[in-house]
Design a protein around this motif. Structure first.
Motif, mmCIF file in Angstrom:
data_model
loop_
_atom_site.group_PDB
_atom_site.id
_atom_site.type_symbol
_atom_site.label_atom_id
_atom_site.label_comp_id
_atom_site.label_asym_id
_atom_site.label_seq_id
_atom_site.Cartn_x
_atom_site.Cartn_y
_atom_site.Cartn_z
ATOM 1 N N LEU A 77 1.644 -0.236 -4.640
ATOM 2 C CA LEU A 77 1.226 0.962 -5.361
ATOM 3 C C LEU A 77 2.194 1.262 -6.494
ATOM 4 C CD1 LEU A 77 0.299 3.254 -2.328
ATOM 5 C CD2 LEU A 77 -1.284 2.063 -3.851
ATOM 6 N N HIS A 78 1.676 1.848 -7.561
ATOM 7 C CA HIS A 78 2.526 2.196 -8.696
ATOM 8 C C HIS A 78 3.659 3.103 -8.254
ATOM 9 C CE1 HIS A 78 3.867 3.296 -12.665
ATOM 10 N NE2 HIS A 78 3.767 4.575 -12.324
ATOM 11 N N GLY A 79 4.874 2.772 -8.695
ATOM 12 C CA GLY A 79 6.040 3.595 -8.399
ATOM 13 C C GLY A 79 6.682 3.309 -7.065
ATOM 14 N N GLU A 80 6.120 2.387 -6.283
ATOM 15 C CA GLU A 80 6.685 2.057 -4.980
ATOM 16 C C GLU A 80 7.228 0.633 -4.982
ATOM 17 O OE1 GLU A 80 4.018 2.832 -1.785
ATOM 18 O OE2 GLU A 80 3.720 4.956 -2.319
ATOM 19 N N GLN A 81 8.186 0.387 -4.115
ATOM 20 C CA GLN A 81 8.806 -0.931 -4.033
ATOM 21 C C GLN A 81 8.212 -1.780 -2.908
ATOM 22 O OE1 GLN A 81 11.044 -2.070 -6.293
ATOM 23 N NE2 GLN A 81 10.698 -0.118 -7.344
ATOM 24 N N GLY A 82 7.726 -1.113 -1.878
ATOM 25 C CA GLY A 82 7.198 -1.843 -0.726
ATOM 26 C C GLY A 82 5.845 -2.470 -0.990
ATOM 27 N N THR A 83 5.545 -3.523 -0.247
ATOM 28 C CA THR A 83 4.274 -4.241 -0.369
ATOM 29 C C THR A 83 3.510 -4.163 0.946
ATOM 30 O OG1 THR A 83 5.202 -5.777 -1.995
ATOM 31 C CG2 THR A 83 3.201 -6.473 -0.869
ATOM 32 N N THR A 84 2.210 -3.961 0.851
ATOM 33 C CA THR A 84 1.337 -3.900 2.023
ATOM 34 C C THR A 84 0.371 -5.071 1.968
ATOM 35 O OG1 THR A 84 1.464 -1.490 2.039
ATOM 36 C CG2 THR A 84 -0.331 -2.490 3.294
ATOM 37 N N THR A 85 0.122 -5.691 3.103
ATOM 38 C CA THR A 85 -0.797 -6.836 3.170
ATOM 39 C C THR A 85 -1.972 -6.483 4.078
ATOM 40 O OG1 THR A 85 1.016 -8.397 2.829
ATOM 41 C CG2 THR A 85 -1.042 -9.277 3.732
ATOM 42 N N VAL A 86 -3.188 -6.690 3.560
ATOM 43 C CA VAL A 86 -4.406 -6.418 4.327
ATOM 44 C C VAL A 86 -5.387 -7.566 4.107
ATOM 45 C CG1 VAL A 86 -4.154 -3.911 4.207
ATOM 46 C CG2 VAL A 86 -5.433 -5.122 2.418
ATOM 47 N N LYS A 87 -6.454 -7.590 4.902
ATOM 48 C CA LYS A 87 -7.499 -8.589 4.731
ATOM 49 C C LYS A 87 -8.211 -8.397 3.397
ATOM 50 C CE LYS A 87 -7.218 -10.964 8.581
ATOM 51 N NZ LYS A 87 -6.889 -12.412 8.560
ATOM 52 N N PHE A 88 -8.767 -9.466 2.888
ATOM 53 C CA PHE A 88 -9.435 -9.484 1.585
ATOM 54 C C PHE A 88 -10.485 -8.376 1.493
ATOM 55 C CE2 PHE A 88 -12.567 -10.778 -1.497
ATOM 56 C CZ PHE A 88 -11.898 -11.508 -2.468
ATOM 57 N N ASP A 89 -11.441 -8.380 2.435
ATOM 58 C CA ASP A 89 -12.527 -7.396 2.388
ATOM 59 C C ASP A 89 -12.011 -5.981 2.591
ATOM 60 O OD1 ASP A 89 -14.343 -9.419 1.952
ATOM 61 O OD2 ASP A 89 -14.963 -9.579 4.052
ATOM 62 N N GLU A 90 -10.968 -5.856 3.386
ATOM 63 C CA GLU A 90 -10.390 -4.533 3.637
ATOM 64 C C GLU A 90 -9.799 -3.956 2.356
ATOM 65 O OE1 GLU A 90 -6.856 -2.549 6.387
ATOM 66 O OE2 GLU A 90 -7.644 -4.549 6.881
ATOM 67 N N PHE A 91 -9.186 -4.807 1.545
ATOM 68 C CA PHE A 91 -8.614 -4.339 0.283
ATOM 69 C C PHE A 91 -9.705 -3.847 -0.655
ATOM 70 C CE2 PHE A 91 -7.242 -5.149 -4.132
ATOM 71 C CZ PHE A 91 -6.137 -4.298 -4.170
ATOM 72 N N VAL A 92 -10.780 -4.618 -0.781
ATOM 73 C CA VAL A 92 -11.885 -4.209 -1.653
ATOM 74 C C VAL A 92 -12.466 -2.884 -1.185
ATOM 75 C CG1 VAL A 92 -14.174 -4.820 -2.520
ATOM 76 C CG2 VAL A 92 -12.416 -6.593 -2.300
ATOM 77 N N GLU A 93 -12.659 -2.750 0.117
ATOM 78 C CA GLU A 93 -13.216 -1.517 0.678
ATOM 79 C C GLU A 93 -12.266 -0.336 0.443
ATOM 80 O OE1 GLU A 93 -14.919 0.213 4.953
ATOM 81 O OE2 GLU A 93 -14.093 -1.816 4.811
#
Length: 588
Positions: free
Chosen positions: A560-576
């Motif tokens: 997310l903009h302004g954040e340093q951490g990264t989140t990983t989710v499934k492909f379809d979950e990200f689109v949703e």
């Protein structure tokens, strides 16, 4: 932000500091001549003729250093009165002071001046007792300024500054100024490539770049959809009208100085329109109406033009061309209450969508003593003002009253918001008008088949889309909600030369685009860190960073903009996730 002009003690302190600055300038530039050094809302300035020298940042720093020496000297400030003849003799080598003296009232026999050490200046005062009281100051900016604001005159150096009683107050104010710079929509607009100006096009005529126009159209679609659900009928009308149209409405008499000059074409005079009500009046007059049709709500996202003075122009917040979210509701007197309530409900539901909570409502009334600004009809004004006052009270709107702020044709409810930085501004307005319908001879047929004159409610929810965009940019520092952001997702493959990874990245881009997400695929041969920093400057809400692991596991890692951490989710979950956040405008 403090208003130096209205705070009496700060006014005196800053005016004294302006004199101290002039004294320091005289030390560094012995031939300097001075025009005026007033206190303004944001501090003080002094206009100075330094011959052929136009000050640089380094010069201003040197002036600041010399001012500190003057303040440290602790010389007292004395007021004395001299005759006009003595003043003319004292300042005989200074054409600017001579001009001031010669333009004083003919009855003026004595003139006050102030001495501080080796410096004397004309001034009404008052001043502080000692220059040491001016030691907590800062010179803010400098520019060129025409003498008396006339482009035919000499260009003077204008230096702005601020002064406070304590270092703590000064530091706090300087921090606010830095915050204001970061929030300035003009800076944000440049960083995010939203809009531009070009002197060849004309001052005060901003042009929206692709990113900015995306925001603009999202705002347009947002308010248009809300209006449609409430029965508004959208129209499109021309950006010009005849002078006769504005003579009929009264704008020509009451608003001419704010309009662009008339253009003669084939013996007929036209002007760029400053507002849209006359056009909408003519639309209503286009055919007969029955009381059964009322209320009729005509709406338009309309292009308007006003000749604002160059000194008031400010990016897209205040320009000579802007687009109003305008509407005119034609109704019976019995429908005033319900229609005003509906307008207020629309205003406050819009504010809720944008998270606007700091605002106040003002009932703006005419000044009966101002016979030039307002349409002259005491009975009409009394009726309209009382009707709007009673309506607001009955529907439970808390408001204060301000004299002299009404439109020339009727009273209005202004909703003023308090920005994070700066003075409050009016975003929304609801105006009650008994005047223009009569001027345009508008009628409808009542239940007894008699002709009646409708009441018109002028209203704007976003005000102008341009000013509203400037306000939202400054409130959010450009960190727009996902639904409003020009680019909502930027997809960044870790390696640009990996065909399989690029194919997987393209799959995500296609899935987002198919879901109407504004997505950008950055395949440039720049380093990943550089592209991520650039995306941060452009304030892209979501960065999808895809590597071999994401490709192998069918996942998306996002930041997310302004954040340093990264989140990983499934492909379809990200689109949703993206689609739902856009659809709900970020609401949980």
């Amino acid at each position: 932000m403090v208003n130096f002009k209205e705070d009496e003690s700060l006014n005196t302190l800053n005016h004294s500091c302006a004199h101290m600055m002039a004294q320091a300038v005289k030390h560094l530039y012995p031939n300097a001549k001075f025009w005026v050094g007033p206190v303004v809302e944001e501090g003080f300035y002094y206009d100075m003729d330094l011959g052929d020298t136009m000050l640089t940042d380094e010069d201003v720093a040197a002036i600041e250093k010399e001012m500190k020496k003057v303040a440290k000297s602790g010389c007292k400030i004395y007021r004395r009165e001299i005759s006009k003849a003595e003043a003319l003799e004292m300042f005989k080598d200074d054409p600017y002071k001579i001009d001031l003296i010669n333009n004083m009232d003919e009855d003026t026999q004595t003139i006050s001046c102030y001495d501080q050490g080796d410096f004397t200046d004309l001034c009404r005062g008052p001043h502080v007792d000692n220059v040491k009281l001016c030691r907590y100051f800062k010179l803010i900016k400098h520019s060129g300024a025409y003498w008396k604001g006339d482009a035919e005159n000499q260009v003077l150096n204008r230096v702005y500054g601020v002064c406070f009683p304590t270092q703590e107050q000064l530091d706090e104010h300087l921090a606010l100024l830095e915050e204001a710079k970061e929030r300035d929509h003009r800076k944000i607009g440049k960083d995010m490539q939203l809009f531009m100006a070009d002197d060849l096009i004309g001052r005060g005529l901003p042009m929206y770049l692709p990113n900015g126009y995306t925001i603009w159209t999202e705002l347009e679609n947002y308010i248009r959809n809300k209006e449609r659900k409430l029965g508004y009928l959208h129209v499109m009308t021309p950006c010009v009208g005849t002078v006769q149209l504005y003579q009929t409405s009264g704008h020509w008499d009451h608003y001419k100085e704010n309009m662009f000059p008339a253009m003669e074409v084939e013996g007929e005079n036209f002007v760029l329109r400053p507002m849209n009500c006359p056009h909408h009046m003519r639309i209503f007059a286009n055919r007969p109406h029955s009381y059964k049709e009322l209320p009729i709500r005509i709406a338009e996202i309309a292009h308007d033009f006003r000749f604002e003075s160059s000194g008031t122009l400010k990016g897209i917040e205040r320009g000579r061309h802007f687009c109003q979210n305008d509407s005119h509701i034609f109704c019976t007197q019995d429908q005033i209450k319900s229609e005003v309530k509906s307008v207020c409900d629309l205003i406050f539901s819009t504010y809720e969508d944008f998270g606007i909570t700091d605002y106040r409502c003002v009932l703006s009334l005419r000044d009966p003593a101002d016979t030039k600004k307002y349409h002259q009809d005491d009975e009409m004004w009394n009726t309209a003002e009382q009707a709007l006052r009673e309506t607001l009270t009955e529907i439970g709107i808390e408001f204060t009253e301000e004299i002299g702020e009404a439109a020339f044709y009727g009273p209005k409810l202004d909703v003023n918001v308090k920005p994070a930085i700066g003075n409050e501004i009016t975003l929304s307005t609801c105006q009650l008008d008994f005047c223009l319908p009569a001027k345009f001879d508008l009628t409808y047929t009542d239940a007894d088949s008699n002709k009646q004159t409708p009441v018109v409610i002028h209203r704007a929810i976003l005000g102008s889309l341009d000013r509203f965009m400037a306000y939202i940019l400054e409130e959010t520092k450009g960190n727009l909600p996902l639904w409003l952001a020009p680019t909502q997702v930027k997809v960044l493959p870790v390696k640009n030369d990996d065909d399989d990874l690029n194919a997987y990245s393209q799959k995500l881009v296609d899935a987002l685009a198919d879901a109407d997400v504004r997505v950008e695929f950055d395949t440039r041969s720049e380093k990943l860190g550089y592209k991520m920093r650039e995306a941060q400057i452009q304030k892209v809400p979501y960065l999808a960073v895809l590597g071999k692991n994401e490709e192998a596991e069918g996942t998306v890692s996002y930041r997310l903009h302004g954040e340093q951490g990264t989140t990983t989710v499934k492909f379809d979950e990200f689109v949703e996730l993206i689609v739902n956040e856009i659809k709900t405008k970020g609401r949980k």
